[in-house]
Design an enzyme around this catalytic site. Structure first.
Site: not given
Lengths: 176, 150
Positions: A53, A93, A119
């Site tokens: 990701s 992230h 998210d």
């Protein structure tokens, strides 16, 4: 198989010596790890990237070095590693939004570079923001590929046991 | 072009939503002067060296509200790989992400600062965050626009 002969030739005292050596190596490794935890302030100073990701910056198997110093404020653009309440696996992230109050309370939103959406869908049911307590650390540096070994060991437990067994054997048998 | 719309009830109840369109002109390669038309102008002296894999650029808006002393919202981002055209000339860009405030702090907020920053991702090593010099302040109007513009 001449190392087996070596083992047979060792008497009890030498064997104990080797075992102690082994113990020392394990303790030193643990101390280094704990020392890293203290210096970086993070409970997990080194993590392996598990998903894609954050591509193309990080790929599965890359190793990340984290710090989690409280004095470092969380700001947008930073790469954070966080854990969602109730889940074990930490996520790597980037911070997309922050809202910080005068007293330092902060809530923030994250998104993976390679994901189309933020998210919020990943957070706990009803949770819209992350807080400082969810943060494991901030990514400060990285090394590519090296973490693949950890992933292999996780996915193929037999591989992990084989590696540990060989390591143990090597240390026990090694003369120095 | 900025307006407020108090029209959304998302997971946040009735917070201010701001719309910003912007131009970015940036020359990320060398010392050549770049035009500052609307936004930030950056001079990056050979930032793409042998150890730089990519740059993660992002435009963020920073402001203060009654509710929160500091707010930062990323409006737009872009990944620039080594070898990509280092000169950016984007006009009339709409923000990539919804510019929601936590509350109603955008109305009448005179001081929203837009800055361009980037994260240098090396092949291996430290991950620095750099902020471009230069920034633009934009004010939001005092009233909401109630017409739906989509």
């Amino acid at each position: 198989l001449d190392f087996l002969d070596d083992v047979r030739r060792m008497n009890k005292r030498q064997l104990y010596y080797q075992v102690l050596n082994f113990g020392m190596i394990v303790s030193s490794a643990l101390m280094i790890w704990k020392g890293l935890m203290v210096v970086t302030g993070s409970e997990s100073p080194i993590v392996v990237v598990l998903s894609g990701s954050m591509e193309p910056a990080f790929h599965r198997g890359d190793l990340l070095f984290l710090t989690n110093r409280i004095e470092d404020p969380i700001r947008v653009g930073e790469i954070v590693v966080f854990r969602i309440e109730g889940r074990e696996i930490p996520i790597v992230h980037r911070v997309l939004k922050i809202h910080e109050k005068q007293n330092g309370d902060i809530k923030f939103l994250t998104k993976g570079d390679n994901n189309a959406v933020d998210d919020r869908g990943l957070y706990k049911q009803g949770q819209h923001w992350l807080e400082k307590k969810d943060v494991v650390g901030r990514a400060r540096g990285f090394v590519p590929y090296i973490g693949i070994v950890t992933i292999l060991m996780n996915d193929y437990p037999k591989f992990k046991y084989a590696v540990l067994f060989l390591l143990g054997l090597f240390v026990l048998v090694h003369r120095e | 072009l900025r307006k407020n719309v108090e029209d959304f009830t998302g997971p946040r109840e009735r917070s201010d939503l701001g719309f910003v369109t912007f131009d970015i002109t940036a020359d990320i390669l060398n010392e050549k002067k770049c035009m500052v038309f609307f936004l930030t102008c950056i001079h990056l002296q050979s930032i793409f060296d042998w150890n730089v894999k990519q740059l993660f650029l992002y435009l963020s808006a920073e402001y203060s509200t009654k509710n929160n002393a500091l707010n930062q919202v990323v409006l737009w981002d872009k990944i620039m790989l080594r070898g990509d055209n280092p000169r950016l000339s984007l006009k009339d860009m709409k923000s990539k992400y919804f510019f929601f405030d936590d509350g109603n702090g955008l109305k009448g907020n005179r001081n929203i600062t837009l800055t361009l920053s980037w994260n240098v991702v090396p092949n291996a090593g430290i991950l620095p965050l750099v902020t471009g010099s230069g920034h633009v302040s934009v004010p939001f109007p005092d009233t909401y626009e109630t017409t739906k513009s989509y």
